[in-house]
Design a protein around this motif. Sequence first.
Motif, PDB file in Angstrom:
ATOM      1  N   UNK A 180       0.896  -1.180   0.031  1.00 10.10           N
ATOM      2  CA  UNK A 180      -0.103   0.010   0.043  1.00 10.10           C
ATOM      3  C   UNK A 180       0.663   1.273   0.043  1.00 10.10           C
ATOM      4  N   UNK A 181       1.988   1.102   0.779  1.00  5.81           N
ATOM      5  CA  UNK A 181       2.799   2.393   0.850  1.00  5.81           C
ATOM      6  C   UNK A 181       3.529   2.541  -0.760  1.00  5.81           C
ATOM      7  N   UNK A 182       3.853   1.445  -1.387  1.00  2.38           N
ATOM      8  CA  UNK A 182       4.573   1.451  -2.809  1.00  2.38           C
ATOM      9  C   UNK A 182       3.528   2.289  -3.661  1.00  2.38           C
ATOM     10  N   UNK A 183       2.261   1.894  -3.733  1.00  3.29           N
ATOM     11  CA  UNK A 183       1.277   2.127  -4.861  1.00  3.29           C
ATOM     12  C   UNK A 183       1.152   3.754  -4.636  1.00  3.29           C
ATOM     13  N   UNK A 184       1.076   4.347  -3.352  1.00  5.17           N
ATOM     14  CA  UNK A 184       0.828   5.727  -3.142  1.00  5.17           C
ATOM     15  C   UNK A 184       1.750   6.524  -3.841  1.00  5.17           C
TER      16      UNK A 184
ATOM     17  N   UNK B 201      -0.322   8.542 -17.841  1.00  4.55           N
ATOM     18  CA  UNK B 201      -1.765   8.170 -17.838  1.00  4.55           C
ATOM     19  C   UNK B 201      -1.934   6.663 -17.457  1.00  4.55           C
ATOM     20  N   UNK B 202      -0.917   6.163 -16.495  1.00  5.69           N
ATOM     21  CA  UNK B 202      -1.075   4.659 -16.102  1.00  5.69           C
ATOM     22  C   UNK B 202      -1.952   5.019 -14.657  1.00  5.69           C
ATOM     23  N   UNK B 203      -2.622   4.047 -14.116  1.00  5.76           N
ATOM     24  CA  UNK B 203      -3.179   4.255 -12.796  1.00  5.76           C
ATOM     25  C   UNK B 203      -2.706   3.091 -11.836  1.00  5.76           C
ATOM     26  N   UNK B 204      -2.589   3.189 -10.692  1.00  4.41           N
ATOM     27  CA  UNK B 204      -2.298   1.963  -9.905  1.00  4.41           C
ATOM     28  C   UNK B 204      -3.192   1.838  -8.689  1.00  4.41           C
TER      29      UNK B 204
ATOM     30  N   UNK C 190      -4.940   4.147  -4.687  1.00  4.63           N
ATOM     31  CA  UNK C 190      -6.037   3.757  -3.533  1.00  4.63           C
ATOM     32  C   UNK C 190      -6.261   2.282  -3.468  1.00  4.63           C
ATOM     33  N   UNK C 191      -6.955   1.855  -2.060  1.00  4.49           N
ATOM     34  CA  UNK C 191      -7.308   0.435  -1.909  1.00  4.49           C
ATOM     35  C   UNK C 191      -8.694   0.416  -1.774  1.00  4.49           C
TER      36      UNK C 191
END
Length: 258
Positions: free
Chosen positions: A165-169, A179-182, A239-240
């Motif tokens: 979760x820390x990584x994706x933020x 334009x890439x979302x994660x 986000x999660x």
Amino acid sequence: MFSGMQDRRVMVTGSAKGIGKGIAEAFASRGARVFLADLSAEHVEATGNAFRAKGYNVAWGVADVKDKASVEQVASKAVEQLGGLDVLCANAGIFPAAPLETMTEEQWDTVLDVNLKGMFLTVQACIPALKESTSGRIVVTSSITGPVTGYPGWCHYGASKAGQMGFIRTAAIELARYGITINAVQPGNIATEGLQEQGEAYMASMASSIPLRRLGLPADIAAAAVFLASPDAGYITGQGIIVDGGQILPETLEALDA
């Protein structure tokens, strides 16, 4: 049905069984072209053949997500087989139990290598192809355990999932320019082969503590993953989404019967 899945090019790691298999089937059944990546050659081939028998457009390959060369090789194969990549579902993970007092360095390292390092290597290997997509999407399978809750025996697992979760933020900020979302799906207790190995008593106790009074299904997680990969979620990143039947909500078990 979420829009925009027809002919989308999707790679799912850890997709021979369990949640990953459910995610892969959810995309394939909606018309996506799906590449299955898994550590087990035997199991991923069996799943791939079963999907083809249903008429799904799938290909597959073997990947050890904790090994950089292996991940890069399978990512290249996926791009070659699919003709590009629009969606990465970084799902591969393990959850062996080990008490903190007796946990070995090797046990800690194995879980962190597969769950956290493996996610990092997979995302990194797929970025070049996702940059070529008109709407690149990354969906990580995290968990409620670690980011939100704790459970005895899973200090290493919880640390790996909180780390995701820390990584994706931060990754969301870096990847936004392309334009890439994660985003992440955070499952509660899901009825998979891995959970069944914990025993019937464990499964029954988990189900009884969930407000919806049932364990989740891989399809429940898959629906969230498909949403996050769809055009409908194009303005969501970093986000999660917790998918747990309300598992984290009660203060006590007595609250379920109040």
